[in-house]
Every structure is written in C-alpha cells, then in structure tokens.
Motif scaffolding. Structure first.
Motif, short mmCIF file in Angstrom:
data_model
loop_
_atom_site.label_atom_id
_atom_site.label_comp_id
_atom_site.label_asym_id
_atom_site.label_seq_id
_atom_site.Cartn_x
_atom_site.Cartn_y
_atom_site.Cartn_z
N VAL A 122 0.79 -1.24 -0.03
CA VAL A 122 0.11 0.11 -0.17
C VAL A 122 0.80 1.23 0.16
O VAL A 122 1.93 1.38 0.82
N ASP A 123 0.50 2.02 -0.94
CA ASP A 123 1.36 3.38 -0.91
C ASP A 123 0.93 3.95 0.46
O ASP A 123 -0.03 4.27 0.99
N ARG A 125 1.09 6.87 1.09
CA ARG A 125 0.16 8.16 1.11
C ARG A 125 -1.35 7.57 1.06
O ARG A 125 -2.29 8.53 1.08
N HIS A 126 -1.61 6.49 0.95
CA HIS A 126 -3.07 5.96 0.76
C HIS A 126 -3.12 5.29 2.19
O HIS A 126 -4.29 4.61 2.12
N THR A 127 -2.35 5.27 3.19
CA THR A 127 -2.59 4.72 4.52
C THR A 127 -3.92 5.45 4.71
O THR A 127 -4.12 6.58 4.98
N HIS A 129 -6.65 5.23 3.36
CA HIS A 129 -7.64 5.60 2.29
C HIS A 129 -8.43 4.37 1.80
O HIS A 129 -7.96 3.28 2.05
N ILE A 160 -3.73 1.56 -3.50
CA ILE A 160 -4.72 1.82 -2.61
C ILE A 160 -5.61 0.88 -2.44
O ILE A 160 -6.00 -0.04 -3.21
N SER A 197 -11.94 10.22 3.43
CA SER A 197 -11.01 9.00 3.23
C SER A 197 -11.27 8.16 2.01
O SER A 197 -10.62 7.37 1.73
N GLY A 350 -4.22 7.67 -9.42
CA GLY A 350 -3.39 7.23 -8.17
C GLY A 350 -3.09 8.98 -7.31
O GLY A 350 -3.30 9.22 -6.31
N PHE A 353 -6.33 10.79 -6.56
CA PHE A 353 -6.73 10.24 -5.05
C PHE A 353 -5.81 10.83 -3.93
O PHE A 353 -6.14 11.36 -2.77
N LYS A 354 -4.45 10.93 -4.22
CA LYS A 354 -3.68 11.24 -3.17
C LYS A 354 -3.85 12.84 -2.88
O LYS A 354 -3.69 13.36 -1.86
N LEU A 357 -7.92 13.24 -1.31
CA LEU A 357 -8.42 12.18 -0.11
C LEU A 357 -7.57 12.56 1.13
O LEU A 357 -6.46 13.22 1.28
#
Length: 358
Positions: A122-123, A125-127, A129, A160, A197, A350, A353-354, A357
C-alpha cells in the motif's frame, strides 16, 4: 461469510476486459482495412497516428465493427439476458491476485456482496484511504467474481485498498436496486471511517452509477466522499450525446447504442424516466460534488457523456479533471492494460486520489 482468495497460482499476464459481451450478443466483424484503416459506412478512418504503438497494433489486428450485426444482437428475453449475465460473471481471482500482487477477500456487508482488494504494498500516502469500486457492464453484466477486476487493477496500480460492490442487477433486480446497494455499503463504511478518506468510482456503468449514488448520498444528507473516479461514465442512458452518433461503428467496444445498450437501459430503468438523475446522473444538480476525475477517448461513444458531465461539474464550481486520450475507444485502458495510455491513466488517477483524499 468470508472467503480469502489465496495467491497460489503462478503469475500470468492478465488481460482485463470490460466483458460487455457485445460479441456474445451477436456482433460479427466486417472486413478489415489495410494498415489499421476501417471503412465505416462511406468513411475511411485511418489508424490514429497519434496513439501509442500498442493501441495502433490492437486496432490493426481487428476488423471494423459491424453496426448492423450489433444492433440485431441484443438479448430479447429474460432468459437471454440471464444467460449473457451469467456468461460475464466469472473471473479467475487466484490468477488475478497473483498477477497483481493482491489479496482478494469475498465478503458481505448488510446483505450486499463485496470484494475486499488489498495490495501487498500500500502506498504510504494511501494509508487510511479506500477506493469504493462500482463495476461496469451496462447495469446487467460483469457481476460475481468479475466485479472485482477493475478494483484489482486500480488497487495494484495506485497502491490503494479497494472495496468492490457486487450490486444487484436486472432482470431480477432493476432500478433502484443498484443505487440502494451502493448506499448500503457506503453508509456502513461511514460508521468506521471518514467520508473524505473514500474515493468512489468505476468505468462505464461504474462511473455513471457512482455519480448517481453521490446524488443519492447528498439527498440523504450523508457526508460526501473525498473524490470521484468517473471512467467514461454512462451518465445519460438516453440516446442524446453527440458521440453516440459520430463514433457509432468507430468505438470497437460499444459499437452502437441501438443494440445491447438500448436494451440494457430500458431493462434497468424498468419503466422509470431515463432522465431521472439517479438513472442518468448528467441531468442532476452537481452542487457540492467532490473533486472528480473523468476519462474518455476520441473514439469513445461516451465521449459526449463524459464531456457533458465535466461541463456541469465545472459550472457547479466543482474541481473536475477531464482526460481525453487519442484513438481510445470505450474503456480501452481496461483492455490494453500494458499500453502507455492505460499506465498513464492509472498513474494520474492515483495522483488525483492522493491530492484530494484526507
């Protein structure tokens, strides 16, 4: 009851398709033209010189779509609709999980079947999300395990976690069942996470149903998601958009409105007004909508649906990014998944979204 899909099979190239089943519905191709050019009616349309080599090769390898065959090929009875529905419901989840580095877990939320898709990496920055995925397929196709295919690709490419909704479909469950199922899952998610989120979205019907669902979220007074991904959304189920006419026979996926699409629209609406914003969201009020990412292509029959939705979002003061790809037909980015167009699209999604969100 939960079912974990283990990643035990060797990785193999996975060619994601929308499986809209227009070939199953009776499409037969016409004669191919030299060097990828197609004769459509009285027009000779050359291969798109500005598209990638991968896309041009794919177009050159197939004949021009046959509009007349497509118009005659739509299911006519409930049994025929159910047969084509069942034919597009299967997917090899084990292979999908292995190929994309994912775990896929089939689950249920308040009676609605869902698929939890978690990338191995998981990226950061998408923790926290989540991508709430709504599958495509003209409101009638691509259910069952196949409903998770796009969610897997987005999850893998964007890093994500995703949750895909296997919503109820006609002929057994026409409108408003699909909207109700998305609302049920979204309400449940809001019990444990912030709306901001969550990104909601999908391709074709998935994009249109996502937009319609956000209309419903707002009507219900629910906090709206942080972002929308509207991939070539079927935002108008009537035959209104200009590109339904200009790109007829040029779009190698949809081919024509006057076949399976028209039949599916009427089957889904089940006597309701096709211009109801919960059926054709482009006719709704977009005031206060979340930032929205829209995708289409120059050969997409839903180019007009996407463009009209973008203009209505912008007129309502909503952040809306419109991305148009040269030579791309309806959802080609899910068919030619290794093409530069597809890779670029998912990288952009992606990043969107970053950015939006929380």
């Amino acid at each position: 009851m939960k079912r974990l899909i283990p990643r035990t099979l060797p990785a193999q190239p996975l060619a994601l398709t929308l499986a809209l089943a227009f070939t199953v519905a009776g499409l037969q191709p016409a004669t191919a033209q030299e060097a990828g050019s197609w004769t459509i009616g009285e027009r000779v349309v050359p291969a798109p010189a500005g598209a990638s080599e991968e896309l041009r090769a794919a177009l050159a390898a197939m004949p021009a779509p046959n509009v007349a065959a497509s118009q005659a090929g739509a299911p006519q009875t409930e049994e025929q609709w159910l047969a084509i529905q069942n034919a597009t419901a299967n997917a090899n989840l084990e292979q999908m999980a292995e190929a994309y580095g994912l775990s896929i877990e089939k689950d249920e939320i308040e009676g609605v079947t869902v698929y939890r898709v978690t990338p191995d990496k998981v990226d950061p920055r998408h923790t926290g999300h989540l991508f709430l995925h709504v599958h495509g397929g003209a409101y009638v196709l691509n259910g069952g395990d196949n409903s998770a295919t796009e969610a897997a690709l987005v999850a893998a490419r964007a890093g994500i976690p995703a949750l895909s909704v296997d919503y109820r479909m006609p002929p057994k469950h026409p409108f408003p069942a699909a909207v109700e199922d998305v609302v049920t899952v979204y309400r449940h998610l809001l019990e444990s996470r912030s709306a901001k989120s969550i990104a909601i979205g999908g391709t074709s019907t998935g994009g249109g149903l996502s937009l319609a669902s956000v209309h419903k979220f707002r009507d219900l007074g629910l906090e709206l998601p942080g972002a929308i991904y509207a991939g070539t959304p079927w935002a108008d189920l009537t035959k209104t958009g200009d590109s339904l006419f200009t790109n007829e026979g040029l779009d190698r996926v949809l081919v024509t409105y006057d076949g399976l699409l028209k039949g599916a629209a009427l089957l889904y609406a089940d006597g309701h007004d096709l211009k109801d914003p919960l059926i054709s969201p482009v006719y709704g009020d977009f005031e206060g909508f979340p930032p929205t990412y829209l995708i289409t292509g120059t050969r997409d029959m839903f180019l007009s649906d996407t463009a009209r939705t973008h203009r209505k979002l912008r007129a309502a003061g909503v952040v809306a990014d419109l991305h148009v790809y040269e030579g791309v037909a309806h959802a080609d980015y899910l068919i030619l998944v290794d093409s530069p167009e597809s890779k670029d699209m998912f990288q952009e999604v992606g990043a969107f979204f970053k950015k939006h969100l929380e």
